[in-house]
Design an enzyme around this catalytic site. Sequence first.
Site, short mmCIF file in Angstrom:
data_model
loop_
_atom_site.label_atom_id
_atom_site.label_comp_id
_atom_site.label_asym_id
_atom_site.label_seq_id
_atom_site.Cartn_x
_atom_site.Cartn_y
_atom_site.Cartn_z
N ASP A 1 5.03 11.19 1.10
CA ASP A 1 4.81 11.60 2.22
C ASP A 1 3.88 10.49 3.53
O ASP A 1 3.14 9.59 2.75
CB ASP A 1 3.84 12.80 2.57
N ASP B 1 12.36 20.65 -1.20
CA ASP B 1 11.17 19.85 -1.75
C ASP B 1 11.16 19.51 -3.09
O ASP B 1 11.99 20.10 -3.90
CB ASP B 1 9.71 20.24 -1.10
#
Length: 568
Positions: free
Chosen positions: A224, A157
């Site tokens: 996201d 990430d």
Amino acid sequence: MLLVLCLRPLQAAGFTLLLLLSLASATTVRTSTPVMGWDSYNYYNCYPSQDIIETNAAALVSLGLSELGYTYVTTDCGWTADARDPLTGQLVWNETLFPSGAVALGDYIHGLGLKFGVYSGAGYWQCGSTDDPASLGHEALDAQSFAAWGADSLKYDNCYANSTTTAADYTGTVSGSPMRFDTMYNALNAVSRDIVYQVCQWGVGEDIETWAPPIANSWRISNDIYNAWRSIWRITNQVIPYARVTSPTAGHADMDMLIVGLQALSTYEEQFHFGMWAINKSPLVLGSALANSLTPAASLAIVSNKNVIAINQDSLGAQAELVRRYTTAQWDLWQGALSGGRQVIGLANWYNGSQSVTVDFAADLGIASAVAQDAWTGDSVGTLSGSYTTTLQGHELRLLILTNVVNATAGIQEPVAYYTAATQATLAGNAVVVDCPSGQCLPAGVKVGDIGEGDTAASVTFSGVKATTSGTKLIGVDFINYDVALDTAWALGDNTRNMTIAVNEASAVNGERFAFPISGGDWYDTGRLYVYVDGFVAGASNKVVFTSYNSTVTWAPDLVGFEVYEVN
């Protein structure tokens, strides 16, 4: 090492070249098709546990999902202790949440015939907490730990990239730096275990399609996903330009995890979401709670559809392309190549209600005839040729698998003339010609920008446009839009810019609005949108005007030029 990227674009062309040169001698093992599996984040957020991971892994098997290809089980953020081991410096699993530890968890997952996925990040902290250390500065040590635990994949990430206090920074100088992801790539390459590298860099910066493919099997191209229909529109409009890049050897664009089964969408919307991810060759990663029967049966049926999964896993690996957009009617026509000379056709209804849509197989798809099957139902649609008309329900994506495809030789669209905005148009208001770097803003090499936002006079007018016959014409608009929704993605952003196209109208505001998606990896990367516009008259006296749809508050995309087509 198997590689999957979930990342953001690069910020300097010179750095891109250096990175690619540094990777030229690297050897990587790739999955030829997009990864399929389950991840804990969408339902459990950053609060996983051993019981959560094990029960959901077991459910993958008991529900028959593993047999369909869903094999990677990833423990997302929240698994670590709040500090590294003081003696070894290694990452430590939270003993309260995972009392048996990483190796035992991996053994359990492997014992089910599944793959063990772990998670970390390229910043100071993992996403979700400033107590959970990430891998910045510890890449070699952490890669060794992942391998020792028996990990088969790593989701990597991008939180806390620039500081220890800001979780998601979309503008900082090192946000999404490719070098950080390259460092972990090299660290994984140095261990003696194949590990799928899922880089989750969100698409920050520019030119992700240039630097990501050499080090990854897939690459995240968006912020996201959110539990709402608007996320499907936003991400779909962002993935469109990557059709020219994706392949089994270059990897696939990652549109983020699936929200099917989270009861955030209607059944038709869940089908649309799953089908759109499938035809665009995104990884199919489930995010609902599979354990304890918490995922509705209708949702399980959608993600278990063998025909749609086969489209995603097709050996050709070709991402579908947006071939027509009808913005006023709010539907799209998609087309993708499949192995064995087959094709997939998608009719995507963005409109809230049902509507009748018509496809001209020759003019729109270049097909004379084909045998069609409904991918969702498996039912035969028969041999299709000429015009195909059907009714789509609100937010329905109809998927047709075509076999016995015969290419059209007549009735297809042929170009009549091309018009360059910078040299063949009259500019009004703040609209201005912008020089482009060599080899960009194609095919003209220059563009017109500053169309709209506070300037009601901004317009680009072409006179003397040629049409062979009167009526509606297909035009291919070469445009540039890199207005990517990042920090606004969950609220206002949709990754489109609207432009009005008026043909022979007394006022440009009487033209038709079209939503232009992201065109590529930066503000000089051209995309093309094919749309139908009415109002042409035969001859060379047509006037075509491009303006912002709402020039008082929004920008139009930058305009390179357009091409007029006639049916032969």
